[in-house]
Design a protein around this motif. Structure first.
Motif, PDB file in Angstrom:
ATOM      1  N   GLY A   1       1.432  -1.102  11.911  1.00 47.55           N
ATOM      2  CA  GLY A   1       2.346  -1.988  12.683  1.00 47.55           C
ATOM      3  C   GLY A   1       1.905  -2.420  14.167  1.00 47.55           C
ATOM      4  O   GLY A   1       1.633  -3.385  14.602  1.00 47.55           O
ATOM      5  N   LEU A   2       1.593  -1.039  14.939  1.00 47.21           N
ATOM      6  CA  LEU A   2       0.768  -1.336  16.131  1.00 47.21           C
ATOM      7  C   LEU A   2      -0.446  -2.164  16.227  1.00 47.21           C
ATOM      8  O   LEU A   2      -0.637  -2.951  17.268  1.00 47.21           O
TER       9      LEU A   2
ATOM     10  N   SER B   1       4.262  10.433   6.062  1.00 42.73           N
ATOM     11  CA  SER B   1       3.076   9.397   5.884  1.00 42.73           C
ATOM     12  C   SER B   1       3.656   8.269   6.031  1.00 42.73           C
ATOM     13  O   SER B   1       2.736   7.428   6.424  1.00 42.73           O
ATOM     14  N   ALA B   2       4.817   7.798   5.720  1.00 42.64           N
ATOM     15  CA  ALA B   2       5.297   6.550   5.750  1.00 42.64           C
ATOM     16  C   ALA B   2       5.170   6.390   7.564  1.00 42.64           C
ATOM     17  O   ALA B   2       4.787   5.021   7.640  1.00 42.64           O
ATOM     18  N   PHE B   3       5.641   7.254   8.106  1.00 46.53           N
ATOM     19  CA  PHE B   3       5.840   6.817   9.695  1.00 46.53           C
ATOM     20  C   PHE B   3       4.484   6.465  10.082  1.00 46.53           C
ATOM     21  O   PHE B   3       3.985   5.526  11.031  1.00 46.53           O
ATOM     22  N   VAL B   4       3.491   7.368   9.756  1.00 50.09           N
ATOM     23  CA  VAL B   4       2.042   7.349  10.236  1.00 50.09           C
ATOM     24  C   VAL B   4       1.355   5.963   9.768  1.00 50.09           C
ATOM     25  O   VAL B   4       0.941   5.053  10.693  1.00 50.09           O
ATOM     26  N   TRP B   5       1.769   5.361   8.606  1.00 49.29           N
ATOM     27  CA  TRP B   5       1.120   4.273   7.969  1.00 49.29           C
ATOM     28  C   TRP B   5       1.954   3.033   8.709  1.00 49.29           C
ATOM     29  O   TRP B   5       1.177   2.351   9.032  1.00 49.29           O
TER      30      TRP B   5
ATOM     31  N   GLN C   1       9.399  15.770   0.575  1.00 50.35           N
ATOM     32  CA  GLN C   1      10.139  14.841   1.487  1.00 50.35           C
ATOM     33  C   GLN C   1       9.567  14.371   2.719  1.00 50.35           C
ATOM     34  O   GLN C   1       9.287  13.519   3.218  1.00 50.35           O
ATOM     35  N   PHE C   2       9.127  15.620   3.498  1.00 52.65           N
ATOM     36  CA  PHE C   2       8.614  15.712   4.593  1.00 52.65           C
ATOM     37  C   PHE C   2       7.414  15.094   4.758  1.00 52.65           C
ATOM     38  O   PHE C   2       6.924  14.175   5.585  1.00 52.65           O
ATOM     39  N   ILE C   3       6.302  15.195   3.514  1.00 50.08           N
ATOM     40  CA  ILE C   3       4.877  14.531   3.596  1.00 50.08           C
ATOM     41  C   ILE C   3       5.146  13.044   3.309  1.00 50.08           C
ATOM     42  O   ILE C   3       4.485  12.424   3.723  1.00 50.08           O
ATOM     43  N   GLY C   4       6.174  12.843   2.525  1.00 48.09           N
ATOM     44  CA  GLY C   4       6.141  11.346   1.992  1.00 48.09           C
ATOM     45  C   GLY C   4       6.748  10.680   3.263  1.00 48.09           C
ATOM     46  O   GLY C   4       6.160   9.521   3.768  1.00 48.09           O
ATOM     47  N   ALA C   5       7.962  11.232   3.907  1.00 50.05           N
ATOM     48  CA  ALA C   5       8.377  10.469   5.198  1.00 50.05           C
ATOM     49  C   ALA C   5       7.451  10.295   6.257  1.00 50.05           C
ATOM     50  O   ALA C   5       7.208   9.460   6.812  1.00 50.05           O
TER      51      ALA C   5
ATOM     52  N   VAL D   1       0.829  -1.227  -0.016  1.00 51.19           N
ATOM     53  CA  VAL D   1      -0.065  -0.009  -0.112  1.00 51.19           C
ATOM     54  C   VAL D   1       0.895   1.117   0.122  1.00 51.19           C
ATOM     55  O   VAL D   1       1.004   2.379  -0.868  1.00 51.19           O
ATOM     56  N   PHE D   2       1.836   1.261   0.784  1.00 52.14           N
ATOM     57  CA  PHE D   2       2.759   2.332   0.864  1.00 52.14           C
ATOM     58  C   PHE D   2       3.560   2.588  -0.532  1.00 52.14           C
ATOM     59  O   PHE D   2       3.736   3.465  -1.159  1.00 52.14           O
ATOM     60  N   GLY D   3       3.857   1.398  -1.065  1.00 47.86           N
ATOM     61  CA  GLY D   3       4.517   1.102  -2.384  1.00 47.86           C
ATOM     62  C   GLY D   3       3.565   2.036  -3.258  1.00 47.86           C
ATOM     63  O   GLY D   3       4.372   2.633  -4.233  1.00 47.86           O
ATOM     64  N   LYS D   4       2.517   1.590  -3.487  1.00 47.57           N
ATOM     65  CA  LYS D   4       1.408   2.168  -4.277  1.00 47.57           C
ATOM     66  C   LYS D   4       1.412   3.882  -4.406  1.00 47.57           C
ATOM     67  O   LYS D   4       1.844   4.433  -5.166  1.00 47.57           O
ATOM     68  N   TRP D   5       1.589   4.354  -3.047  1.00 49.45           N
ATOM     69  CA  TRP D   5       1.576   5.699  -2.763  1.00 49.45           C
ATOM     70  C   TRP D   5       2.811   6.300  -3.618  1.00 49.45           C
ATOM     71  O   TRP D   5       2.630   7.652  -4.411  1.00 49.45           O
TER      72      TRP D   5
END
Lengths: 468, 468, 468
Positions: free
Chosen positions: C425-426, C416-420, C410-414, C175-179
């Motif tokens: 994961g949690l 959104s990766a953290f949030v996702w 870059q901040f938006i991408g990184a 899913v993140f890969g798609k983004w």
């Protein structure tokens, strides 16, 4: 009339100029088909050599798997055997084996030219194909030889080992190779074809060598383990098998990863052509290996109540061996099913050979290479798919609407491999046993082959219990 | 007359149409030589980068060989040295070394441009060659540096090590590299040639670096081992050498397999061209390695009554080092003979250096890389074959009817390598010894460098006898 | 007049002949652009498959690093986890993941076609690209999954492990890969683009996956280590962290060399094109890794007074992770600086997470992959250079005169990766904890997972202190 003539004159001058330009471009700058073919040929050479390097790398994989799955006191010996079978095999195949396998033949049984790269060296370097083909086939030959050492580990005499691995690369492997793959070097119809390539039910299908390399190695291993007998302590007075655990599972796992990597050269490289099919073959290869690992783990989990690592690792190898023959002719879904069955089969086979046949095969080489090589070879006759082969292809398998013919060819090829490899193996190992000796003494086996045969230990300074 | 004119008119119209079609195809669809050359260039880039990756991989091979052949208490230290010489070497060669080796020069002694990839970066990416050449040369430079660590293992101070490996990649390796290979980047005749490329007896022949990489590394190792002195306990009060066995022979064997694999990038990759010659070079490389392993084993077996694994493993490496210079200029049979001699030579050399010269070289680096690098370099002057080079080639060797000239060039090149590398090595190691110190303290050496220098042990939890 | 007409006649005949020759050559021998494109396509396939094989090889690297940096009593377990996450991941990604990541989408959030290679199989083999793209993406997906096992080592239940690694390759990674990479397969503008590819401040830049693969893996690892809690004995009653040393540093070092090698497939291979840029990317990759190793060593030396090997090894990996996003867009000098900062950062991050956050990450996976993946991703917004990208390129970084826009992307991408990844994961780990269980029992952890979970030990015959 003059106007027309003048116009024609002008047009002709323009045309001459244009044609001239073209001719100039034609000779100096336009690319001919032969130029492009040379680049394609070079691309195929680069791909095939990369694949050959990956197949060479499998030697390290076998060495690590066999060392890891056996005891520390025999680790130097296993290493030396793996180093030497490749080295001796390289020279035997260069001298004689290649010529037997790919040289000219009338009968389809035995080649008789191209010894010592005769007819290959000296033909230039630019776009020559022969050199690369020889190195690719050399690393294949050495793979067949090295399979045997695992099944005969921890008790085979070093001189006996050197002798039989020499004959495998010199004669046994190349002869069967001629039968199945004889035409690969010179092309069909020129008198190099093997008899299995001309079966009435269709040419025997073994794209990358489930039978030619793995079953041949596996049946030789079976003959060797039989003639040699089990390790001391492997079977109790009641005949029950005792597990003799390997000394280094991380090393064995590394070996499996190396082999898996090398197989991406073994299978896709067998195209000897760099085109889109290599990606497809990498996919079928990878899916079968993954399925083999998973289903061997679950089978062992079900049977022994624990997810055994040795079985899972051997399951990956079983999947790889099984997909080797059909890797270029089945769909990814077909590959998945072939791998699943390979994973289940390897656990059943290891258990059966260990407990019922009571043949001591320390690393499971017979089950992985012999049995799953057979399974993969038959799988061509079942799973070969028109979607990959093209509509109406005669080698389409039984499950995909192709009838029984290809399956018959597969039985003939796999059967003849068993007869040849197991038969010559028995003769060879018994001959060695009767002459220079095949097995070390009882004292040597108990103390470990490293100290006795090589005068050194593998893990100097470590506290190790060798009386195990 | 009219008919003729009409006919001409019609023919001209057809021709115009035809030429027009052609022109259209010419501009839109016909391929020009430059387009094809771009694809060929890209193919060469792919092949050379793959080869560079394989040569990088040799760093792991050296690390495993050196760790495996030494004691467990120094394994972390060896690992760190191998990691650091590559890392420091990468940066030193990028900053300065590449420019010294391949930059413009008038004298043929020292390059003076292309520092920090100046003139290479920013010229585009499409079909640019420079980038790939730099990475290929970087991994070569690091190989020369890493050879030294084996001979100086188990007693060299870590700060001293970092210092000398920096200077090897910064200056010592690149300067000799300029002499022998200076023209490789810019092409001949443009003021980048090294003096060894312009010898009157013919250009010095060292295709892939028996001298440039291996002997240079080996003679530096010799200087280092001399300045450093032997390990505590290596020589008894009677002056007799004592064997100090390595702690992990399976790891060392893995290292040899890694190096053998990497050599398929080292030698065939030195073509920097993907064509048929890479298959031929892979064959000569493999035959020499195999012969080296076998004949080192038999020589050791004859001398010490056991087939010693360390010698067989070093024999494979000796064969590989020896074939490195002549890999592209000798026949497969020539390669086999070169490898056989290398295998015998390495055992004699290890024994001689250990027992007669009493220089302590824990892994045999001087014999493998120095002595066999020398042998392989001279072998060009003996075995270079017209069959490979082309009829009448001036570099043909003595045994193949080419006279003494090439052999003289080989002596000049190999001799200048010894003088340069051993000489600058002595100066460097003595300078370090007098300033920051080259050797650890007696206590540290006895306890092991891992605990003292790095505060950790390699095999936590294992029972190990470090007082050995 | 006649003379002219005759001359015209003669000229026309010549022209007809010439055109005729040309036409013949044109149809039979002249190469068309499509023919050359087919060869280029095949070259790209060969390069991409070689790169895929190298990325597969990283699985062995992770296995060796994770095994080496943990205790001997859990080595079989780590090996099994690495084998299984790749095997399960292969099948999950083939079945579902690839389609979610690269299939058609309207929202840019989730793909919905190409499941089980639908639309890819059966389109022929000659020059087909899809097959190779699937295998390349499969090995990338498995890399993300395998990162997690290091942070959760030595205490995670095997069934829990199998479950979460299945879901990572099935859903979370794709899913993140798609983004970020959704358009890579089908090309832009066809309804496969991910939303991060269409940001107003410019497309999110992550060439080879600092965020897509490494940060996603790292943040999942962080969630897992948090939910799981520290190993028994990791934190004393006073809350101070205790070092739990790894059992095999030579193996861990081998793993780092394997990963470094594999990264030459990971980064240069992400071009999926064999041209000059792959050499440039290999240079930036190598320089960052070297700088990372050196500066992590010096930072650790400064902080702890000893050049710690674990930190130096992790420093190389940190440099590699950080350069992954900007490898194709920064200068070699930029790469060097990015690597230096990565080397310093990884030591600070490991110390901070260990001592301040008190999260137990046995191998430092969160710092290496999560934190340095973030750093490398942001570095694109700072170091992207016109010299590489072309004058006026909108993605030029802040330090090279490109303004703040790319950094915002870059901040938006990184972010959104953290949030996702951390969020899903949690949820995933808590769900497993509440159902089948995520952690082994106290007894099992103390005794070691190998005996309890797999019924075997990794180093049979060796004296090992497992009560550590």
């Amino acid at each position: 009339m003059r106007r027309i003539t003048k116009a024609l004159l002008a047009a002709t001058i323009v045309l001459i100029a244009a044609t001239g330009l073209f001719a100039a471009e034609g000779t100096a700058d336009v690319v001919k088909k032969a130029d492009l073919d040379a680049v394609t040929n070079n691309l195929n050479i680069v791909w095939t050599l990369v694949a050959a390097i990956l197949v060479f790398w499998m030697q390290a994989g076998f060495a690590m798997v066999e060392a890891g799955f056996t005891r520390a006191k025999n680790a130097v010996n296993i290493i030396m055997k793996n180093l030497m079978d490749f080295s001796i095999g390289t020279i035997a195949f260069f001298m004689v084996g290649f010529g037997l396998m790919f040289g000219a033949t009338k009968s389809g049984l035995l080649g008789g030219s191209n010894f010592m790269m005769d007819g290959i060296i000296g033909t230039g370097g630019g776009t020559e194909w022969g050199y690369t083909f020889v190195i690719f086939q050399t690393v294949f030959a050495a793979t067949a030889a090295t399979i045997v050492s695992g099944a005969m580990a921890e008790r085979t005499k070093f001189t006996g080992y050197l002798t039989y691995s020499f004959f495998i690369c010199l004669i046994i492997y190349p002869v069967f190779g001629k039968w199945a793959w004889g035409s690969l070097f010179a092309g069909g119809g020129n008198g190099a074809n093997g008899w299995l390539e001309g079966l009435k039910t269709g040419a025997f299908c073994d794209f990358a060598g489930s039978t030619v390399v793995h079953s041949v190695g596996g049946w030789l291993a079976l003959a060797g383990a039989l003639v040699l007998g089990p390790r001391i302590g492997k079977y109790g007075p009641d005949g029950k098998p005792k597990a003799i655990p390997g000394h280094n599972i991380t090393l064995a796992a590394l070996g499996v990863f190396i082999l898996w990597m090398g197989w991406f050269g073994f299978n896709p490289g067998s195209t000897t052509t760099g085109n889109g099919s290599i990606g497809r073959i990498a996919m079928t290869t990878n899916l079968a290996a993954a399925a083999g690992a998973i289903f061997a783990m679950f089978t062992a989990w079900f049977m022994f109540k624990k997810p055994d690592a040795s079985m899972a690792l051997n399951g990956a190898l079983a999947g790889l061996v099984a997909i080797t023959a059909p890797c270029n002719t089945v769909t990814p879904m077909g590959a998945l099913i072939i791998g699943i069955i390979a994973g289940i089969l390897v656990v059943l086979s290891v258990t059966f050979i260990d407990s019922k046949l009571k043949i001591d095969d320390p690393v499971g080489a017979v089950s992985v290479h012999g049995v799953n090589g057979l399974w993969g070879t038959l799988a061509c006759g079942l799973f070969n798919a028109e979607k990959i082969l093209g509509t109406g292809d005669a080698s389409t398998g039984l499950f995909y609407g192709g009838g029984i013919n290809q399956l018959i060819s597969q039985f003939i090829g796999a059967g003849s491999a068993f007869v040849w490899a197991f038969g010559t193996g028995l003769i060879l190992f018994i001959a060695i046993k009767k002459t220079i000796g095949l097995r070390v003494s009882k004292e040597e086996e108990l103390k470990g082959l490293d100290i006795e045969e090589h005068g050194m230990e593998a893990y100097s300074g470590f506290q190790i219990f060798t009386n195990q």
